[in-house]
Each structure stands twice: as structure tokens, then as C-alpha cells.
Design an enzyme around this catalytic site. Structure first.
Site, PDB file in Angstrom:
ATOM      1  N   ASP A   1       4.930   0.785  11.955  1.00 25.67           N
ATOM      2  CA  ASP A   1       3.736   0.107  11.437  1.00 25.67           C
ATOM      3  C   ASP A   1       3.639  -1.345  11.897  1.00 25.67           C
ATOM      4  OD1 ASP A   1       3.533   1.777   8.184  1.00 25.67           O
ATOM      5  OD2 ASP A   1       3.107   2.424  10.226  1.00 25.67           O
TER       6      ASP A   1
ATOM      7  N   LYS B   1       0.838  -1.210   0.000  1.00 25.24           N
ATOM      8  CA  LYS B   1       0.000   0.000   0.000  1.00 25.24           C
ATOM      9  C   LYS B   1       0.867   1.252   0.000  1.00 25.24           C
ATOM     10  CE  LYS B   1      -1.764   1.539   4.026  1.00 25.24           C
ATOM     11  NZ  LYS B   1      -1.469   2.949   4.343  1.00 25.24           N
ATOM     12  N   ASN B   2       1.905   1.281   0.844  1.00 33.39           N
ATOM     13  CA  ASN B   2       2.673   2.509   1.032  1.00 33.39           C
ATOM     14  C   ASN B   2       3.705   2.759  -0.057  1.00 33.39           C
ATOM     15  OD1 ASN B   2       1.084   2.978   3.195  1.00 33.39           O
ATOM     16  ND2 ASN B   2       2.629   2.466   4.742  1.00 33.39           N
TER      17      ASN B   2
ATOM     18  N   ARG C   1      -8.440  -0.692   4.957  1.00 40.05           N
ATOM     19  CA  ARG C   1      -7.608   0.292   4.260  1.00 40.05           C
ATOM     20  C   ARG C   1      -6.238  -0.279   3.923  1.00 40.05           C
ATOM     21  NH1 ARG C   1      -7.396   6.070   6.785  1.00 40.05           N
ATOM     22  NH2 ARG C   1      -6.120   6.153   4.910  1.00 40.05           N
TER      23      ARG C   1
ATOM     24  N   ARG D   1       0.070  14.634  12.553  1.00 33.10           N
ATOM     25  CA  ARG D   1       0.472  14.397  11.154  1.00 33.10           C
ATOM     26  C   ARG D   1       0.696  15.705  10.380  1.00 33.10           C
ATOM     27  NH1 ARG D   1      -1.176   9.162   9.898  1.00 33.10           N
ATOM     28  NH2 ARG D   1       0.443   9.164   8.312  1.00 33.10           N
TER      29      ARG D   1
ATOM     30  N   CYS E   1      -4.983  12.459  12.433  1.00 34.38           N
ATOM     31  CA  CYS E   1      -5.776  11.225  12.480  1.00 34.38           C
ATOM     32  C   CYS E   1      -5.592  10.636  13.875  1.00 34.38           C
ATOM     33  CB  CYS E   1      -5.320  10.247  11.399  1.00 34.38           C
ATOM     34  SG  CYS E   1      -3.689   9.602  11.700  1.00 34.38           S
TER      35      CYS E   1
HETATM   36  C1  EPZ Z   1       4.172   7.073   6.156  1.00 36.78           C
HETATM   37  O1  EPZ Z   1       3.386   8.102   6.741  1.00 36.78           O
HETATM   38  C2  EPZ Z   1       3.281   5.847   6.093  1.00 36.78           C
HETATM   39  N1  EPZ Z   1       2.122   6.131   5.249  1.00 36.78           N
HETATM   40  C3  EPZ Z   1       2.830   5.465   7.507  1.00 36.78           C
HETATM   41  O2  EPZ Z   1       2.056   4.266   7.412  1.00 36.78           O
HETATM   42  C4  EPZ Z   1       4.069   5.185   8.356  1.00 36.78           C
HETATM   43  O3  EPZ Z   1       3.662   4.889   9.679  1.00 36.78           O
HETATM   44  C5  EPZ Z   1       4.989   6.423   8.343  1.00 36.78           C
HETATM   45  O4  EPZ Z   1       5.321   6.775   6.981  1.00 36.78           O
HETATM   46  C6  EPZ Z   1       6.283   6.185   9.105  1.00 36.78           C
HETATM   47  O5  EPZ Z   1       6.969   5.103   8.541  1.00 36.78           O
HETATM   48  C7  EPZ Z   1       2.263   6.072   3.900  1.00 36.78           C
HETATM   49  O6  EPZ Z   1       3.330   5.805   3.387  1.00 36.78           O
HETATM   50  C8  EPZ Z   1       1.021   6.342   3.088  1.00 36.78           C
HETATM   51  P1  EPZ Z   1       6.230  10.494   8.143  1.00 36.78           P
HETATM   52  P2  EPZ Z   1       3.921   9.637   6.726  1.00 36.78           P
HETATM   53  O7  EPZ Z   1       6.082  11.755   7.367  1.00 36.78           O
HETATM   54  O8  EPZ Z   1       4.689   9.880   5.489  1.00 36.78           O
HETATM   55  C9  EPZ Z   1       6.606  13.942  11.347  1.00 36.78           C
HETATM   56  C10 EPZ Z   1       0.197   2.889   7.728  1.00 36.78           C
HETATM   57  O9  EPZ Z   1      -0.263   2.385   8.754  1.00 36.78           O
HETATM   58  N2  EPZ Z   1       6.363  14.887  10.231  1.00 36.78           N
HETATM   59  O10 EPZ Z   1       7.411   9.619   7.879  1.00 36.78           O
HETATM   60  O11 EPZ Z   1       2.777  10.514   7.043  1.00 36.78           O
HETATM   61  C11 EPZ Z   1       5.371  13.124  11.691  1.00 36.78           C
HETATM   62  O12 EPZ Z   1       4.548  13.851  12.595  1.00 36.78           O
HETATM   63  C12 EPZ Z   1       0.671   4.326   7.746  1.00 36.78           C
HETATM   64  O13 EPZ Z   1       0.352   2.281   6.637  1.00 36.78           O
HETATM   65  C13 EPZ Z   1       6.511  16.261  10.473  1.00 36.78           C
HETATM   66  O14 EPZ Z   1       6.808  16.684  11.595  1.00 36.78           O
HETATM   67  O15 EPZ Z   1       4.912   9.613   7.969  1.00 36.78           O
HETATM   68  C14 EPZ Z   1       5.949  11.905  12.335  1.00 36.78           C
HETATM   69  O16 EPZ Z   1       6.233  12.165  13.690  1.00 36.78           O
HETATM   70  C15 EPZ Z   1       0.400   4.993   9.087  1.00 36.78           C
HETATM   71  N3  EPZ Z   1       6.304  17.129   9.455  1.00 36.78           N
HETATM   72  C16 EPZ Z   1       7.279  11.707  11.600  1.00 36.78           C
HETATM   73  O17 EPZ Z   1       7.543  12.949  10.927  1.00 36.78           O
HETATM   74  C17 EPZ Z   1       5.984  16.704   8.188  1.00 36.78           C
HETATM   75  O18 EPZ Z   1       5.822  17.547   7.287  1.00 36.78           O
HETATM   76  C18 EPZ Z   1       7.263  10.609  10.550  1.00 36.78           C
HETATM   77  O19 EPZ Z   1       6.148  10.842   9.706  1.00 36.78           O
HETATM   78  C19 EPZ Z   1       5.842  15.313   7.963  1.00 36.78           C
HETATM   79  C20 EPZ Z   1       6.045  14.427   8.997  1.00 36.78           C
END
Ligand code: EPZ
Length: 427
Positions: A308, A22-23, A400, A122, A117
Site C-alpha cells: 500500500d 481504514k484497514n 476512499r 482479488r 478491482c
Molecule cells: C488488504 O486487502 C488491504 N485491504 C489492502 O489494502 C492491502 O493492499 C492488502 O491487504 C495487502 O496488505 C483491507 O484491509 C480492507 P490479501 P486483502 O488477502 O485482504 C491473495 C488499500 O489500498 N489472496 O492480504 O484483500 C491476493 O490475490 C487496500 O487500502 C488469495 O489468493 O489482501 C493477493 O495476491 C488495497 N486468495 C494476496 O493474497 C484469497 O482468498 C494478498 O491479499 C485472498 C487473498
């Protein structure tokens, strides 16, 4: 509201085929917006988030044709709309991934500001700051991110990410593909899904190097052509089924997968006491007759233990011998499944971002409620291991990220079925 009814206590056994990731699929679908020729994407998982992504591509003017539930043709050659509407973004936060491609292709975009969420706020500040460093002018107006590129084309730049972010790395990589000049992204995320996206973009004519390392270098090109691409296997679905085999003390082989993408998970499963064997595209976990011990874990960006998979290992720990500490370092609210597991007889105490799990001899079935995608996967694993019946509510969360989960588990000997339960408010 659909529910899953699980009668637990039976060890899982047999083979299960893993679906596409998915990701990886979600950013690759967004990347189709960059291509001026039609693209064909294979091994897509058949999930609600994929359906939502296709609705979004159609709303942006693409012509999408599904030849079967796992293959999609996208023609973005005449796509000229640039608004990602609230009603689609609210269904799937990953819609933010169209922002970079729209700016790269059309020089402007309006994307509904994705809310938080269940697992956290996020934020998307890293996405927006990186795009501004490439020349975008961005304002938030009426709940929408309104962005445009004076002069029409983004400019390459040297971007240092102050937090490792999967989505921001993907958005900026896609934006850089058609930018003028070279873009360097330092402190980039290293997840296998980033590598899959880079391989896909390069197959369509991009020039991305360094994917999988923390330093990406993208040489902008004039346009992307078309082509085919096959999405990588889902490493989190793989880990989920292996954790279910471990929790039920069974023996399961996951096929059509890639053992090199979840080494930190395999190490933890072995540390817990399972026997793990691997081949080029399969992984077998055998926990029959094994003494399974609770294992400490700390989530962190790849290649460390993935957030995850945290909920799934919490469920394994709940009915293992000994105690373990779980530290969730990525998201601020991703330990919610602990309270639901405690309803099943688990002994888990949560302090901030840390959970102390004291293993018990046997979990007991109970009515429980899913709160987010991976928390619900942990509840399914606990239900499979528990004695008696568990009713899991709000299974739209699990649909999902897991294709036909009850069918795949039935194929492994689980007693699980889906039924319509009472309608309760969604959240
Ligand atoms: C991706 O989410 C995945 N989703 C998530 O999987 C996964 O848990 C996550 O990466 C971490 O591996 C998809 O790929 C669609 P991040 P993403 O940006 O990109 C902070 C699932 O269950 N952050 O790596 O949203 C954020 O708050 C989902 O399949 C900022 O501060 O995660 C977090 O603490 C859930 N500012 C950290 O970075 C930003 O602009 C990592 O988030 C962006 C993120």
C-alpha cells in the site's frame, strides 16, 4: 466528477494529524455483528468506505448511531438479516468481511461474490476454504456466496493458509471467536490491523492469542458482550504524508500516529536520504537541502515493505537521483500509476511485476487520471513535487482512503483544491 488541482513545487512544512486506520476500522465494524450488546467504536476515519460499511450494517439489521464523524455506536443485539447485497459489495470489496461474523452469529449468510478491482483479481478462495474447514457448507449461486452451518455452530479447526492473506486471516479469526472449541490459523497475516482487530475482539470478550505472529490461536466463546474500542492510527496515511514531505524536500511532522507500525517504510525513507525522528505518537521527516536518491524496494507481507506504500515511493523515486527497481509481489496489477507518472516526465519502464525508475531532475504538471486508491496517492505526491499545474481526475478513488486530503495538505502549505470536472464514466 471531482478533480484535484495541484500547483506543485513548494516544500511541505508543518504538522498533520493522522486519522484512524481504514484497514483496521473495516474489520472492526464487521466484528460488531458478533456482539450481543451495543459497542462504541472511536477514532473511525471519515471516509466513503466507512459510510458504506455503516450502510451494510444497517442492511443487516444493526442500529447504528454516529455521535460525531469519528465515533459510532452499533447495536447488533436484534440484527437478524444475513444478506450482504450486490449494490453494497460492488462498492466495497471488504464487505466480504461480514461473512465470517454472520456465520458465527447466525449460522448462515449470503454475500454477493466480490469481483476483482483495478489492482487484481482479488480471489476469496482462502476465506471460503477456511470457513468450510470450520463446518460451513458454501455454494456460489446467482453471483452470491451462500453459506450455512448445519447444526448452527461452527467448529474450531487447524487451518493452514497457503497464501498470507490479511482479509482471510481477519474473516477466519472473527468466525472462530464464537466457534465450538479451538481454532489455530497457521501462516496468518501479521499486519498491525490484525493485531488491532484481535485487541478489539478480546476487549469485547473473545479469546484470541498470537495476533502479530504467523500463528493465531482462538478459543471459541459462547457470546461476545459489548464495550468500546479505539481504532489504531493509519500507518499508510502516515507513510503517504511522509513520502510527500520527502518528494517536496520539505519537513513534516505526522502526529497521533504510531511509529512502530511502519518501520520498513521509515527505513526506506531514511535510505533515500531523509532525516527521520520519532516519538511515542509522532514521526518527523526532514528532507530540506538533502540529496535524495531513488531506492530499490520489494513489497511483501508485514513486517516487510507494504504494497500500500509502493505507489507513493515510486513517485518519490521518479524525481530522485539515480535509478531504482520496484518489485510488486502482492498484487498482479499494481504498477498502473507508472504510465501516468510518465505523462509528468518520469522515466519508468514496467516489465511484468517490476518497474525500473530512472530519476529525473524535475517532474512537470499534467492532466492525469487516478486508477485506484493508492495509485492516486502516488499521483498527488508527484503533483506536489512537480513544477506547474496537475489536474487529477477520478478523485473518488482517493476519498476512499484519505480523510479531507486537500485540507490536510493545504495545512502543510500545499496549493491544492478540489473542483467538479466533466463527468466521465467511472471505472
Ligand atoms: C488488504 O486487502 C488491504 N485491504 C489492502 O489494502 C492491502 O493492499 C492488502 O491487504 C495487502 O496488505 C483491507 O484491509 C480492507 P490479501 P486483502 O488477502 O485482504 C491473495 C488499500 O489500498 N489472496 O492480504 O484483500 C491476493 O490475490 C487496500 O487500502 C488469495 O489468493 O489482501 C493477493 O495476491 C488495497 N486468495 C494476496 O493474497 C484469497 O482468498 C494478498 O491479499 C485472498 C487473498
Amino acid at each position: 466528477m471531482a478533480q484535484l488541482i495541484v500547483l506543485g513545487g513548494a516544500p511541505l512544512h508543518g504538522d498533520v494529524a493522522i486519522s484512524g486506520a481504514k484497514n483496521a476500522a473495516l474489520p472492526i465494524l464487521a466484528a460488531a455483528l458478533l456482539a450481543e450488546q451495543p459497542v462504541v467504536i472511536d477514532n473511525l476515519p471519515d471516509l466513503q468506505d466507512i459510510t458504506t460499511s455503516i450502510e451494510l450494517l444497517n442492511a443487516l439489521g444493526c442500529v447504528c448511531q454516529r455521535s460525531d464523524s469519528h465515533t459510532l455506536r452499533v447495536d447488533a443485539s436484534t440484527a437478524d438479516r444475513v444478506i450482504a447485497p450486490y449494490e453494497l459489495v460492488v462498492k466495497m470489496r471488504a464487505s466480504i468481511l461480514v461473512l465470517g461474523p454472520l456465520l458465527a452469529r447466525h449460522g448462515r449468510a449470503e454475500v454477493s461474490f466480490p469481483g476483482g478491482c483495478a489492482i487484481g483479481s482479488r480471489p476469496v478462495d482462502l476465506h471460503l476454504r477456511g470457513l468450510e474447514m470450520m463446518g460451513a457448507v458454501i455454494e456460489i449461486d446467482g453471483g452470491y456466496i451462500k453459506a450455512e452451518v448445519p447444526g448452527g455452530r461452527l467448529c474450531g479447526n487447524h487451518i493452514l493458509m497457503d497464501v498470507v492473506s490479511v482479509g482471510a486471516t481477519e474473516n477466519l479469526m472473527m468466525a472462530a471467536v464464537l466457534a465450538d472449541g479451538e481454532t489455530v490459523i497457521e501462516n496468518a497475516a501479521r499486519e498491525p490491523e490484525i493485531v488491532d482487530l484481535a485487541n478489539c475482539l478480546n476487549a469485547w470478550g473473545a479469546r484470541v492469542s498470537g495476533a502479530g505472529s504467523n500463528r493465531l490461536v482462538i478459543q471459541g466463546v459462547e457470546k461476545l458482550g459489548g464495550g468500546r474500542y479505539t481504532v489504531m492510527p493509519d500507518r499508510i496515511e502516515t507513510g503517504t504524508f511522509l513520502a510527500a514531505a520527502l518528494a517536496t524536500r520539505g519537513c513534516v511532522r505526522t502526529t497521533r500516529t504510531d511509529p512502530t507500525t511502519l518501520e520498513a517504510v521509515l527505513i526506506k525513507l531514511q535510505e533515500a536520504g531523509a532525516l527521520v525522528a520519532t516519538g511515542s505518537d509522532w514521526i518527523e521527516l526532514d528532507a530540506r537541502g538533502r540529496d535524495i536518491r531513488a531506492v530499490d524496494l520489494r513489497t511483501a507481507p508485514y513486517p516487510a515493505f507494504p504494497t500500500d506504500m509502493q505507489s507513493q515511493l515510486m513517485a518519490v523515486n521518479a524525481a530522485a537521483s539515480g535509478s531504482a527497481m520496484i518489485h510488486e509481489t502482492i498484487f498482479e496489477n499494481r504498477l498502473m500509476q507508472a504510465q501516468e507518472l510518465n505523462r509528468m516526465g518520469a522515466k519508468i519502464t514496467v516489465e511484468g511485476h517490476t518497474a525500473l525508475v530512472k530519476g529525473v531532475a524535475q517532474l512537470r504538471g499534467a492532466p492525469v487520471r487516478a486508477s485506484d486508491l493508492r495509485a492516486s496517492a502516488g499521483l498527488v505526491i508527484a503533483a506536489l513535487a512537480a513544477s506547474g499545474e496537475t489536474v487529477i481526475d477520478r478523485v473518488y478513488h482517493i476519498d476512499r482512503g484519505y480523510e479531507r486530503i486537500e485540507e490536510k495538505l493545504q495545512g502543510l502549505g500545499a496549493t491544492i483544491e478540489r473542483r467538479q470536472g466533466p463527468n466521465i464514466e467511472e471505472s
